[in-house]
Design an enzyme around this catalytic site. Sequence first.
Site: not given
Ligand code: ADP
Ligand code: MG
Length: 574
Positions: A65-66, A69-70, A90, A177
């Site tokens: 995931g990109e 913010f992360s 993350k 969100d």
């Molecule tokens: P952002 O703040 O960048 O949106 P997220 O916490 O929503 O960050 O994470 C971005 C993406 O990463 C999520 O939409 C998901 O696809 C993947 N992701 C995040 N946490 C997990 C997790 N614990 N297990 C699997 N995938 C995850």
């Molecule tokens: Mg997110």
Amino acid sequence: MEASLGIQMDEPMAFSPVCDQFQADDSIKKCEQNFKLSGVKKDIEKLYEAVPQLSSVFKIKDKIGEGTFSSVYLATAQLQVGPDEKIALKHLIPTSHPIRIAAELQCLTVAGGQDNVMGVKYCFRKNDHVVIAMPYLEHESFLDILNSLSFQEVREYMFNLFKALKRIHQFGIVHRDVKPSNFLYNRRLKKYALVDFGLAQGTHDTKIELLKLVQSEAEQECCPQNKSHIVIGGKISLSGPAYKEQNLHTTMKNKEQNLHSTTKNKEQNLHSTMKNKEQNLHSTTKTSVKRPYTNTQIQIKQGKDGKLIKQSKTMDVISRKLATKKKAISTKVMNSGVVKKTVSSCPASLTCDCYATDKVCSICLSRRQQVAPRAGTPGFRAPEVLTKCPNQSTAIDMWSAGVIFLSLLSGRYPFYKASDDLTALAQIMTIRGSRETIQAAKTFGKSILCSKEVPAQNLRKLCERLRSQGSDTPKLASDIQRCPSHDSTFSDKTDHKASYVIQRSQVQPSRDSLYKGDNGCEKHFNENKTSVEGWDEVPDEAYDLLDKLLDLNPASRITAEEALLHPFFKDMSL
Ligand code: ADP
Ligand code: MG
Ligand code: ZN
């Protein structure tokens, strides 16, 4: 196609170009893949370098995931005896505000780990790099599975979402969100996890201590004189290196993750970066809030002795985290017309010389900026968020859940797609009715003027029609986009200080709209969709629940706890 409401409504998914028309040939694809792979590899190397202690515990396999913010990575770890465990790492952007980071972490540690709320295993920090390690939940892409879900699966999905929301709301966490990409769903295992507390805020009685600090950030926006600050597009970011350091310090010490130490210098740097950006925004947009892609103007007017700032979604970015990424900033400049000026006195009247014209008069330039939390994704924002009602509660998450439910019942995702709040509000009106929206807004102190009326739609009919229509049936928009006006006005009734005027001199089809896929590529409909299990006899309870979730009035909107007890879930147990 008739567009209207003065708000640009663009084609429904049915009109959007078919993706594979533009399909690249195999060699280009391979090339792109290799390029991406090497990019991911580099990112992984950089992460190991930035936080070296990760390498002794994890094998980072891939980037999953990109966001702005992360970046999220899949890693494996030999944590206990037995097979390798899958972990999601993350990596928060280094410019994230330490309090934001700490608050996100605290939401996960305090409320997470049960009832479909993601938990946290470890947290690593080196200098300004923070990595949160969570159990990895493999999950589906919402868009990929939307039209193959059985009705029973939809029921289970919603039930489990409410379970997660009930949990966080009990802790006084407003997620802000809620959307499919933040609610992970593993279809095979029937596992669910609410993630991403990066925008969360606390209710007035929140049990998450650090959210109280995050909230005070919002409160300070209302009284900017209390604090030195930077204003970017209507949002104020914290400055002042000593900002609640004491509190943060003690809290973080317990977690042995002292996040605050590096922020002083960074904030100073950020400060100047932001200031420059702000100046740029000023000079480029001072005289006009005209949008580059349409011939329309939007004015946001507000009351006495203040500023006028036209906000756009990208500005939320600043309130969330102090992002300095070039990408975020440039989007901001492009999308936002920011007009800011302070004048000591001005009339309090709602209308003025520039009312219904394409100019912004000096009276309007002097109006106070209206501040309210506006985080989130436009299509999922509740009406009280869109109209910047300052008192927002956990009800905003229930609205977002309603929008997800609307997608599930209609088979359309994203359902609302708007690039700004006013467009989003107009889209809501086309479904829920303009009169109803105006009425509801009154209850939370906002007055909306529309020159045309659009009726509320019957939710069952709407969902059934959308579900039965293939994307190659270019008809649905005209039905759904019976939009009201060319002129709409919002004003703040409580203090008669603020009003917004949307005024569209020309109405033309635009690129933002209901029912269109993110990348312009829509999901093709499964023609036999109605025959997929359960869809031929959707009970009234489903639409009753949908109606209660999409209640325009946050005060009467159904809560997560109540939703779990709704007859729609009658044979399901917690
Ligand atoms: P952002 O703040 O960048 O949106 P997220 O916490 O929503 O960050 O994470 C971005 C993406 O990463 C999520 O939409 C998901 O696809 C993947 N992701 C995040 N946490 C997990 C997790 N614990 N297990 C699997 N995938 C995850
Ligand atoms: Mg997110
Ligand atoms: Zn004016």
